[in-house]
Scaffold this motif. Structure first.
Motif, PDB file in Angstrom:
ATOM      1  N   LYS A  92      -3.762  -2.896  -9.740  1.00  0.00           N
ATOM      2  CA  LYS A  92      -3.458  -1.826  -8.794  1.00  0.00           C
ATOM      3  C   LYS A  92      -4.473  -1.825  -7.666  1.00  0.00           C
ATOM      4  N   PHE A  93      -3.986  -1.447  -6.496  1.00  0.00           N
ATOM      5  CA  PHE A  93      -4.878  -1.304  -5.350  1.00  0.00           C
ATOM      6  C   PHE A  93      -4.437  -0.101  -4.537  1.00  0.00           C
ATOM      7  N   ALA A  94      -5.375   0.794  -4.258  1.00  0.00           N
ATOM      8  CA  ALA A  94      -5.127   1.962  -3.400  1.00  0.00           C
ATOM      9  C   ALA A  94      -3.901   2.754  -3.849  1.00  0.00           C
ATOM     10  N   GLY A  95      -3.808   2.972  -5.173  1.00  0.00           N
ATOM     11  CA  GLY A  95      -2.714   3.767  -5.702  1.00  0.00           C
ATOM     12  C   GLY A  95      -1.395   3.046  -5.813  1.00  0.00           C
ATOM     13  N   ARG A  96      -1.392   1.747  -5.564  1.00  0.00           N
ATOM     14  CA  ARG A  96      -0.146   0.969  -5.599  1.00  0.00           C
ATOM     15  C   ARG A  96      -0.271  -0.161  -6.628  1.00  0.00           C
ATOM     16  N   ARG A  97       0.783  -0.356  -7.415  1.00  0.00           N
ATOM     17  CA  ARG A  97       0.792  -1.497  -8.324  1.00  0.00           C
ATOM     18  C   ARG A  97       1.112  -2.746  -7.516  1.00  0.00           C
ATOM     19  N   ILE A  98       0.192  -3.707  -7.542  1.00  0.00           N
ATOM     20  CA  ILE A  98       0.384  -4.898  -6.713  1.00  0.00           C
ATOM     21  C   ILE A  98       0.799  -6.125  -7.511  1.00  0.00           C
ATOM     22  N   ALA A  99       0.629  -6.078  -8.841  1.00  0.00           N
ATOM     23  CA  ALA A  99       1.046  -7.215  -9.668  1.00  0.00           C
ATOM     24  C   ALA A  99       1.220  -6.754 -11.104  1.00  0.00           C
ATOM     25  N   THR A 100       2.090  -7.443 -11.854  1.00  0.00           N
ATOM     26  CA  THR A 100       2.294  -7.119 -13.261  1.00  0.00           C
ATOM     27  C   THR A 100       2.758  -8.357 -14.017  1.00  0.00           C
ATOM     28  N   ARG A 101       2.471  -8.396 -15.314  1.00  0.00           N
ATOM     29  CA  ARG A 101       2.993  -9.447 -16.188  1.00  0.00           C
ATOM     30  C   ARG A 101       3.796  -8.734 -17.285  1.00  0.00           C
ATOM     31  N   PRO A 102       5.116  -8.865 -17.286  1.00  0.00           N
ATOM     32  CA  PRO A 102       5.960  -8.143 -18.253  1.00  0.00           C
ATOM     33  C   PRO A 102       5.671  -8.508 -19.704  1.00  0.00           C
ATOM     34  N   GLY A 103       5.320  -9.767 -19.966  1.00  0.00           N
ATOM     35  CA  GLY A 103       5.045 -10.212 -21.321  1.00  0.00           C
ATOM     36  C   GLY A 103       3.989 -11.297 -21.306  1.00  0.00           C
TER      37      GLY A 103
END
Length: 241
Positions: A92-103
């Motif tokens: 997360k950056f500045a209150g925003r999710r910028i990347a994710t790994r679902p599994g």
């Protein structure tokens, strides 16, 4: 931030915002309820200021037009912004999710307006139960269209501003916001008791009002200020506070 909207009507304040566990937890403490069909959190309209304060605390902005008119592009090292493994496989950056790994064995997904600038994202990370991004120190991403106001959520030095965009202010949105604020002020004025008055001499009144004694005397004589004469025939001025 275009993905945050706040609307108030029919006694309810509705909020559409990115999912965040902190916001969900704190929204409940001020009476927030999730409205599934509307895909929005709803609050009593009397708590709108508290809701906006919470949005600024979590996301750095409440989605006001003035925030969306001053945007920046930043570059960050992704590893510096990965959340605790128990909070999910996100960055997360500045209150925003910028990347994710679902599994664990799923590819890392970058959010909209986020691009990979340097390095390579690992193909796996974490465990089956707790997947993680596990980006190396060489992984740099560029995050675009961030309201400058939200940078206050991040530690100075954890990002580099590489671009700025001052968009045109949405005049209609600002006028609507002003009308809402003026209407609310009118409601508050109607609820407040009448201000009490303080009686003072013409000299003290002149000092408080920033005018001459002669002007205060003239205003008293013409009824421009509330005044009466005492037993000695001198003007006593009433100043509301």
């Amino acid at each position: 931030m275009s993905d945050i909207t706040v609307t108030t009507e029919d006694g309810k304040t509705s909020v559409c915002s990115p999912y965040d566990t902190t916001f969900v937890s704190k929204a409940k403490t001020i009476g927030g309820r999730w409205n599934g069909p509307a895909k929005a959190w709803q609050f009593d309209a009397r708590d709108e200021n508290r809701v906006r304060d919470l949005l600024r605390e979590v996301y750095g902005t409440d989605g006001s037009p003035t925030d969306d008119s001053d945007l920046v592009t930043v570059r960050v090292r992704l590893a510096d912004h990965e959340v605790s493994y128990r909070d999910g496989a996100d960055a997360k950056f500045a209150g925003r999710r910028i990347a994710t790994r679902p599994g664990r064995d799923s590819d890392v997904r970058l959010a909209a307006n986020v691009v990979l600038i340097a390095g390579k994202l690992p193909s796996t990370g974490g465990s089956m139960r707790y997947p993680q991004i596990n980006a190396g120190d060489d992984v740099i991403v560029e995050v675009r269209d961030i309201p400058r106001a939200t940078l206050s959520l991040e530690r100075e030095g954890s990002y580099e501003i590489v671009g700025e965009t001052r968009g045109e202010v949405d005049v209609d949105a600002l006028l609507t916001e002003r009308e809402q604020l003026l209407a609310r002020l009118a409601e508050i004025d109607a609820l407040l008791p009448e201000p009490e008055g303080t009686e003072t001499t013409t000299q003290e009144a002149a000092k408080a009002l920033g005018v001459s004694v002669r002007t205060v005397q003239r205003w008293a004589a013409t009824g421009k200020v509330e005044a009466r004469k005492n037993d000695q025939g001198r003007w006593i001025i009433t100043i509301t506070i």
